[in-house]
Design a protein around this motif. Structure first.
Motif, PDB file in Angstrom:
ATOM      1  N   ASN A  62       8.701 -12.999 -16.618  1.00  0.00           N
ATOM      2  CA  ASN A  62       9.240 -13.476 -15.356  1.00  0.00           C
ATOM      3  C   ASN A  62       8.979 -14.861 -14.713  1.00  0.00           C
ATOM      4  OD1 ASN A  62      11.171 -10.856 -15.709  1.00  0.00           O
ATOM      5  ND2 ASN A  62       9.997  -9.747 -14.137  1.00  0.00           N
ATOM      6  N   PRO A  63       9.881 -15.359 -13.702  1.00  0.00           N
ATOM      7  CA  PRO A  63       9.717 -16.512 -12.792  1.00  0.00           C
ATOM      8  C   PRO A  63       8.488 -16.549 -12.116  1.00  0.00           C
ATOM      9  CG  PRO A  63      12.160 -16.334 -13.515  1.00  0.00           C
ATOM     10  CD  PRO A  63      11.326 -14.980 -13.848  1.00  0.00           C
ATOM     11  N   VAL A  64       7.651 -16.933 -11.499  1.00  0.00           N
ATOM     12  CA  VAL A  64       6.854 -17.241 -10.801  1.00  0.00           C
ATOM     13  C   VAL A  64       7.081 -17.887  -9.908  1.00  0.00           C
ATOM     14  CG1 VAL A  64       4.023 -16.905 -10.337  1.00  0.00           C
ATOM     15  CG2 VAL A  64       5.284 -16.664 -12.590  1.00  0.00           C
ATOM     16  N   TRP A  65       6.792 -16.853  -8.550  1.00  0.00           N
ATOM     17  CA  TRP A  65       6.975 -17.703  -6.715  1.00  0.00           C
ATOM     18  C   TRP A  65       5.431 -17.832  -6.636  1.00  0.00           C
ATOM     19  CZ3 TRP A  65      12.159 -15.284  -4.752  1.00  0.00           C
ATOM     20  CH2 TRP A  65      13.212 -15.645  -5.358  1.00  0.00           C
ATOM     21  N   LEU A  66       5.412 -18.818  -5.617  1.00  0.00           N
ATOM     22  CA  LEU A  66       3.819 -19.093  -4.761  1.00  0.00           C
ATOM     23  C   LEU A  66       4.668 -18.764  -3.401  1.00  0.00           C
ATOM     24  CD1 LEU A  66       0.857 -19.476  -4.824  1.00  0.00           C
ATOM     25  CD2 LEU A  66       2.257 -21.948  -4.719  1.00  0.00           C
ATOM     26  N   GLU A  67       3.970 -18.091  -2.876  1.00  0.00           N
ATOM     27  CA  GLU A  67       3.830 -18.424  -1.160  1.00  0.00           C
ATOM     28  C   GLU A  67       2.141 -18.549  -0.525  1.00  0.00           C
ATOM     29  OE1 GLU A  67       4.726 -16.172   2.583  1.00  0.00           O
ATOM     30  OE2 GLU A  67       5.391 -15.281   1.478  1.00  0.00           O
ATOM     31  N   ASN A  97       8.108 -12.840 -10.022  1.00  0.00           N
ATOM     32  CA  ASN A  97       6.458 -12.202  -9.471  1.00  0.00           C
ATOM     33  C   ASN A  97       6.446 -13.074  -8.843  1.00  0.00           C
ATOM     34  OD1 ASN A  97       6.155 -10.553 -11.720  1.00  0.00           O
ATOM     35  ND2 ASN A  97       6.250 -11.929 -13.453  1.00  0.00           N
ATOM     36  N   ILE A  98       5.797 -12.625  -7.401  1.00  0.00           N
ATOM     37  CA  ILE A  98       5.736 -13.713  -6.781  1.00  0.00           C
ATOM     38  C   ILE A  98       3.565 -13.591  -6.171  1.00  0.00           C
ATOM     39  CG2 ILE A  98       5.733 -12.058  -4.604  1.00  0.00           C
ATOM     40  CD1 ILE A  98       6.671 -14.607  -2.803  1.00  0.00           C
ATOM     41  N   ILE A  99       2.822 -14.562  -6.139  1.00  0.00           N
ATOM     42  CA  ILE A  99       2.111 -14.707  -5.852  1.00  0.00           C
ATOM     43  C   ILE A  99       0.915 -15.412  -4.367  1.00  0.00           C
ATOM     44  CG2 ILE A  99      -0.820 -15.540  -6.430  1.00  0.00           C
ATOM     45  CD1 ILE A  99       0.945 -17.122  -9.188  1.00  0.00           C
ATOM     46  N   GLY A 100       0.681 -14.159  -3.992  1.00  0.00           N
ATOM     47  CA  GLY A 100       0.574 -14.725  -2.311  1.00  0.00           C
ATOM     48  C   GLY A 100      -1.309 -15.700  -2.269  1.00  0.00           C
ATOM     49  N   CYS A 101      -1.517 -16.328  -1.254  1.00  0.00           N
ATOM     50  CA  CYS A 101      -2.486 -16.824  -1.082  1.00  0.00           C
ATOM     51  C   CYS A 101      -2.701 -17.122   0.472  1.00  0.00           C
ATOM     52  CB  CYS A 101      -2.630 -18.288  -1.330  1.00  0.00           C
ATOM     53  SG  CYS A 101      -1.915 -18.729  -2.848  1.00  0.00           S
ATOM     54  N   GLU A 102      -4.115 -16.939   0.523  1.00  0.00           N
ATOM     55  CA  GLU A 102      -3.894 -16.270   2.048  1.00  0.00           C
ATOM     56  C   GLU A 102      -5.295 -15.759   2.595  1.00  0.00           C
ATOM     57  OE1 GLU A 102      -4.710 -16.664   5.456  1.00  0.00           O
ATOM     58  OE2 GLU A 102      -2.073 -16.588   5.079  1.00  0.00           O
ATOM     59  N   PRO A 103      -6.297 -16.898   2.944  1.00  0.00           N
ATOM     60  CA  PRO A 103      -8.415 -16.759   2.806  1.00  0.00           C
ATOM     61  C   PRO A 103      -8.284 -16.188   4.321  1.00  0.00           C
ATOM     62  CG  PRO A 103      -7.003 -18.914   3.545  1.00  0.00           C
ATOM     63  CD  PRO A 103      -5.824 -18.122   3.345  1.00  0.00           C
ATOM     64  N   PHE A 104      -7.149 -15.458   5.161  1.00  0.00           N
ATOM     65  CA  PHE A 104      -7.580 -14.952   6.358  1.00  0.00           C
ATOM     66  C   PHE A 104      -7.365 -13.324   5.848  1.00  0.00           C
ATOM     67  CE2 PHE A 104      -5.810 -13.438  10.663  1.00  0.00           C
ATOM     68  CZ  PHE A 104      -7.394 -13.043  10.859  1.00  0.00           C
ATOM     69  N   ILE A 105      -8.731 -12.786   5.935  1.00  0.00           N
ATOM     70  CA  ILE A 105      -9.201 -11.341   5.591  1.00  0.00           C
ATOM     71  C   ILE A 105      -7.874 -10.849   6.255  1.00  0.00           C
ATOM     72  CG2 ILE A 105     -11.272 -10.381   6.156  1.00  0.00           C
ATOM     73  CD1 ILE A 105     -10.070 -10.257   2.674  1.00  0.00           C
ATOM     74  N   ASN A 106      -7.684 -10.439   7.902  1.00  0.00           N
ATOM     75  CA  ASN A 106      -7.334  -9.481   7.920  1.00  0.00           C
ATOM     76  C   ASN A 106      -6.135  -9.422   7.892  1.00  0.00           C
ATOM     77  OD1 ASN A 106      -9.340 -10.372   9.789  1.00  0.00           O
ATOM     78  ND2 ASN A 106      -8.576  -8.927  11.005  1.00  0.00           N
ATOM     79  N   ILE A 116       2.355  -3.792   0.873  1.00  0.00           N
ATOM     80  CA  ILE A 116       2.935  -3.670  -0.144  1.00  0.00           C
ATOM     81  C   ILE A 116       2.838  -2.049  -1.030  1.00  0.00           C
ATOM     82  CG2 ILE A 116       1.551  -4.032  -2.416  1.00  0.00           C
ATOM     83  CD1 ILE A 116       0.754  -6.660  -1.486  1.00  0.00           C
ATOM     84  N   ARG A 117       2.003  -1.479  -0.204  1.00  0.00           N
ATOM     85  CA  ARG A 117       2.132   0.305  -0.239  1.00  0.00           C
ATOM     86  C   ARG A 117       3.566   0.768   0.151  1.00  0.00           C
ATOM     87  NH1 ARG A 117      -3.201   3.428   0.393  1.00  0.00           N
ATOM     88  NH2 ARG A 117      -4.963   2.519  -0.948  1.00  0.00           N
ATOM     89  N   ALA A 118       3.806   0.582   1.636  1.00  0.00           N
ATOM     90  CA  ALA A 118       4.930   1.062   2.137  1.00  0.00           C
ATOM     91  C   ALA A 118       6.066   0.718   1.237  1.00  0.00           C
ATOM     92  CB  ALA A 118       4.890   0.671   3.266  1.00  0.00           C
ATOM     93  N   ALA A 119       6.518  -0.684   0.484  1.00  0.00           N
ATOM     94  CA  ALA A 119       7.464  -1.213   0.537  1.00  0.00           C
ATOM     95  C   ALA A 119       7.716  -0.728  -1.534  1.00  0.00           C
ATOM     96  CB  ALA A 119       8.005  -2.570   0.396  1.00  0.00           C
ATOM     97  N   GLY A 120       6.296  -0.564  -2.380  1.00  0.00           N
ATOM     98  CA  GLY A 120       6.338   0.491  -3.361  1.00  0.00           C
ATOM     99  C   GLY A 120       6.140  -1.125  -4.009  1.00  0.00           C
ATOM    100  N   VAL A 121       6.650  -2.210  -3.904  1.00  0.00           N
ATOM    101  CA  VAL A 121       6.832  -3.272  -4.971  1.00  0.00           C
ATOM    102  C   VAL A 121       4.899  -3.707  -5.819  1.00  0.00           C
ATOM    103  CG1 VAL A 121       8.257  -4.576  -3.291  1.00  0.00           C
ATOM    104  CG2 VAL A 121       5.758  -4.919  -3.085  1.00  0.00           C
ATOM    105  N   ASP A 122       5.804  -3.461  -7.071  1.00  0.00           N
ATOM    106  CA  ASP A 122       4.370  -3.826  -8.230  1.00  0.00           C
ATOM    107  C   ASP A 122       4.688  -5.802  -8.532  1.00  0.00           C
ATOM    108  OD1 ASP A 122       6.983  -3.905  -9.761  1.00  0.00           O
ATOM    109  OD2 ASP A 122       6.292  -2.098 -10.630  1.00  0.00           O
TER     110      ASP A 122
END
Length: 237
Positions: free
Chosen positions: A68-73, A93-102, A111-117
């Protein structure tokens, strides 16, 4: 592709400074659970020097096990937009980058609440991910309410500088879409000036949000404080 972005993959990227926070207030017990139970499965292998010492390119389709196509946030904050996109477009498919652990912990709960995989999470600097992505592997990218770095001497830390934009242009497909949202007029000014020379053309520049937009907590804060959001769209040339 633009000559500026048509670069050779670098197996030994230079050491970089990192600016910004990695940790905030104490995590709730549930958020600690998300990090310990969920992050390992969602974190793509091969991004860090620890699990890819030779810096081999990482096939993003192998991360998800499909073509599938890949997106990036870049910098997903609390994850509202990323999860919304994953749920709205289950065929990507989407990859997210975030260094802020919170922020990472907040995303994992959503992700759990939405059930997306169809999501993957890199809890670190987007530059590390772009170092190992192949050329033209990303179809769409998002930069939603990035850190404004308001002081003039800090403007070089903003994402909309050649240090970030040229690698982004390299990994994006020709015709790929790059969206930027911000409530800071000077950030929009720099975005307009810096993004096109990196290999993009402007195809949208408006105060009206995209049709598939979801207002994030950062946007709601801006509106409460009287700042007007702005939305700019670019196409990879």
């Amino acid at each position: 592709m633009s000559d500026k972005a048509d670069t050779v993959f670098d197996p030994n990227p230079p050491r970089r400074n990192f600016y910004g926070r990695r940790h905030g207030k104490t995590l709730r017990q549930s958020q600690k659970g998300y990090l310990s139970e969920d992050l390992g499965e969602l974190r793509p292998r091969g991004i860090t020097l620890q699990d890819n010492p030779d810096r081999h390119p990482v096939d993003p389709q192998a991360i998800f096990g499909n073509a599938n196509p890949v997106w990036l946030e870049v910098g997903f904050g609390g994850g509202e937009h990323m999860v919304h996109m994953a749920a709205t477009y289950p065929g990507i498919n989407i990859i997210g980058c975030e260094p802020f652990i919170n922020g990472v912990a907040m995303l994992l709960g959503k992700i759990r609440a939405a059930g997306v995989d169809n999501v993957s999470v890199h809890p670190g600097d987007a530059r590390d991910l772009m170092d190992v992505l192949p050329d033209a592997s990303i179809q769409r990218a998002f930069l939603m309410y990035p850190d404004p770095w308001p002081k003039a001497r800090h403007h070089r830390r903003r994402f909309v500088t050649p240090e970030h934009l040229l690698p982004l242009a390299r990994v994006m497909q020709p015709g790929g879409i790059f969206r930027v949202a911000s409530d800071i007029p000077d950030y929009i000014r720099q975005t307009r000036e810096q993004v096109p020379p990196a290999g993009f053309e402007t195809i949208g520049d408006t105060a009206e949000a995209w049709d598939d937009w979801i207002s994030t907590r950062y946007e709601q804060k801006a509106l409460r404080e009287g700042r007007a959001p702005h939305y700019v769209t670019f196409r990879r040339t």
